[in-house]
Design a protein around this motif. Sequence first.
Motif, PDB file in Angstrom:
ATOM      1  N   UNK A  11       0.836  -1.200   0.000  1.00  0.00           N
ATOM      2  CA  UNK A  11       0.000   0.000   0.000  1.00  0.00           C
ATOM      3  C   UNK A  11       0.874   1.254   0.000  1.00  0.00           C
ATOM      4  N   UNK A  12       1.931   1.215   0.785  1.00  0.00           N
ATOM      5  CA  UNK A  12       2.863   2.349   0.828  1.00  0.00           C
ATOM      6  C   UNK A  12       3.471   2.600  -0.550  1.00  0.00           C
ATOM      7  N   UNK A  13       3.856   1.541  -1.246  1.00  0.00           N
ATOM      8  CA  UNK A  13       4.411   1.681  -2.592  1.00  0.00           C
ATOM      9  C   UNK A  13       3.398   2.310  -3.533  1.00  0.00           C
ATOM     10  N   UNK A  14       2.167   1.809  -3.516  1.00  0.00           N
ATOM     11  CA  UNK A  14       1.132   2.341  -4.412  1.00  0.00           C
ATOM     12  C   UNK A  14       0.868   3.817  -4.133  1.00  0.00           C
ATOM     13  N   UNK A  15       0.772   4.181  -2.866  1.00  0.00           N
ATOM     14  CA  UNK A  15       0.519   5.580  -2.501  1.00  0.00           C
ATOM     15  C   UNK A  15       1.714   6.449  -2.882  1.00  0.00           C
ATOM     16  N   UNK A  16       2.918   5.984  -2.570  1.00  0.00           N
ATOM     17  CA  UNK A  16       4.124   6.761  -2.899  1.00  0.00           C
ATOM     18  C   UNK A  16       4.262   6.988  -4.402  1.00  0.00           C
ATOM     19  N   UNK A  17       4.015   5.945  -5.171  1.00  0.00           N
ATOM     20  CA  UNK A  17       4.145   6.069  -6.627  1.00  0.00           C
ATOM     21  C   UNK A  17       3.057   6.974  -7.184  1.00  0.00           C
ATOM     22  N   UNK A  18       1.852   6.859  -6.660  1.00  0.00           N
ATOM     23  CA  UNK A  18       0.766   7.743  -7.101  1.00  0.00           C
ATOM     24  C   UNK A  18       1.132   9.209  -6.840  1.00  0.00           C
ATOM     25  N   UNK A  19       1.667   9.471  -5.668  1.00  0.00           N
ATOM     26  CA  UNK A  19       2.099  10.830  -5.320  1.00  0.00           C
ATOM     27  C   UNK A  19       3.229  11.287  -6.239  1.00  0.00           C
ATOM     28  N   UNK A  20       4.175  10.397  -6.484  1.00  0.00           N
ATOM     29  CA  UNK A  20       5.282  10.712  -7.388  1.00  0.00           C
ATOM     30  C   UNK A  20       4.751  11.035  -8.782  1.00  0.00           C
ATOM     31  N   UNK A  21       3.830  10.234  -9.260  1.00  0.00           N
ATOM     32  CA  UNK A  21       3.278  10.450 -10.608  1.00  0.00           C
ATOM     33  C   UNK A  21       2.559  11.787 -10.725  1.00  0.00           C
ATOM     34  N   UNK A  22       1.835  12.165  -9.696  1.00  0.00           N
ATOM     35  CA  UNK A  22       1.156  13.459  -9.730  1.00  0.00           C
ATOM     36  C   UNK A  22       2.152  14.603  -9.830  1.00  0.00           C
ATOM     37  N   UNK A  23       3.311  14.433  -9.222  1.00  0.00           N
ATOM     38  CA  UNK A  23       4.325  15.492  -9.282  1.00  0.00           C
ATOM     39  C   UNK A  23       5.067  15.500 -10.620  1.00  0.00           C
ATOM     40  N   UNK A  24       4.960  14.420 -11.385  1.00  0.00           N
ATOM     41  CA  UNK A  24       5.696  14.296 -12.651  1.00  0.00           C
ATOM     42  C   UNK A  24       4.842  14.498 -13.882  1.00  0.00           C
ATOM     43  N   UNK A  25       3.559  14.697 -13.715  1.00  0.00           N
ATOM     44  CA  UNK A  25       2.667  14.720 -14.869  1.00  0.00           C
ATOM     45  C   UNK A  25       3.087  15.758 -15.903  1.00  0.00           C
ATOM     46  N   UNK A  26       3.693  15.194 -16.951  1.00  0.00           N
ATOM     47  CA  UNK A  26       4.096  15.984 -18.112  1.00  0.00           C
ATOM     48  C   UNK A  26       3.827  15.128 -19.344  1.00  0.00           C
ATOM     49  N   UNK A  27       3.598  15.772 -20.428  1.00  0.00           N
ATOM     50  CA  UNK A  27       3.256  15.061 -21.666  1.00  0.00           C
ATOM     51  C   UNK A  27       4.337  14.059 -22.076  1.00  0.00           C
ATOM     52  N   UNK A  28       5.615  14.409 -21.919  1.00  0.00           N
ATOM     53  CA  UNK A  28       6.696  13.537 -22.371  1.00  0.00           C
ATOM     54  C   UNK A  28       6.848  12.283 -21.509  1.00  0.00           C
ATOM     55  N   UNK A  29       6.231  12.247 -20.345  1.00  0.00           N
ATOM     56  CA  UNK A  29       6.293  11.079 -19.465  1.00  0.00           C
ATOM     57  C   UNK A  29       4.957  10.358 -19.344  1.00  0.00           C
TER      58      UNK A  29
END
Length: 119
Positions: A11-29
């Motif tokens: 669960x920690x991994x899923x939450x951490x990655x979700x948070x990371x993804x929100x901070x990275x949201x760019x078209x090239x990624x």
Amino acid sequence: MKDNPLLKYAEQLAVNVETLCKSLEREDNSNTIFQICRFSSSVFANITEAQYPQSLPDMLSKFKIARKECVETESWLKLLFSNNSIDELTFKKHRNLCGRIQRMLTSSCITVEKKIDYK
């Protein structure tokens, strides 16, 4: 359900990655972000399903799928690090959590396989 460290880490991994993804949201990624979120949440989902298996082989299957998804999550993290989307500290933090989960899943698989063999 009693406190399950494996489920907690997943669960920690899923939450951490979700948070990371929100901070990275760019078209090239966009594809990488979609994939890493998908695979990290699948780790959590399969471990959750394994808590209520139909049978020991079903539990083993869920653990093996979760382990494969965790390896794939780690590969997407490596890609994000390689293309400089995340720094080394972020990469290592998430990679180490993936490694911990993978080791726990491997141990769980061995335990379930032994139970299946004893039947």
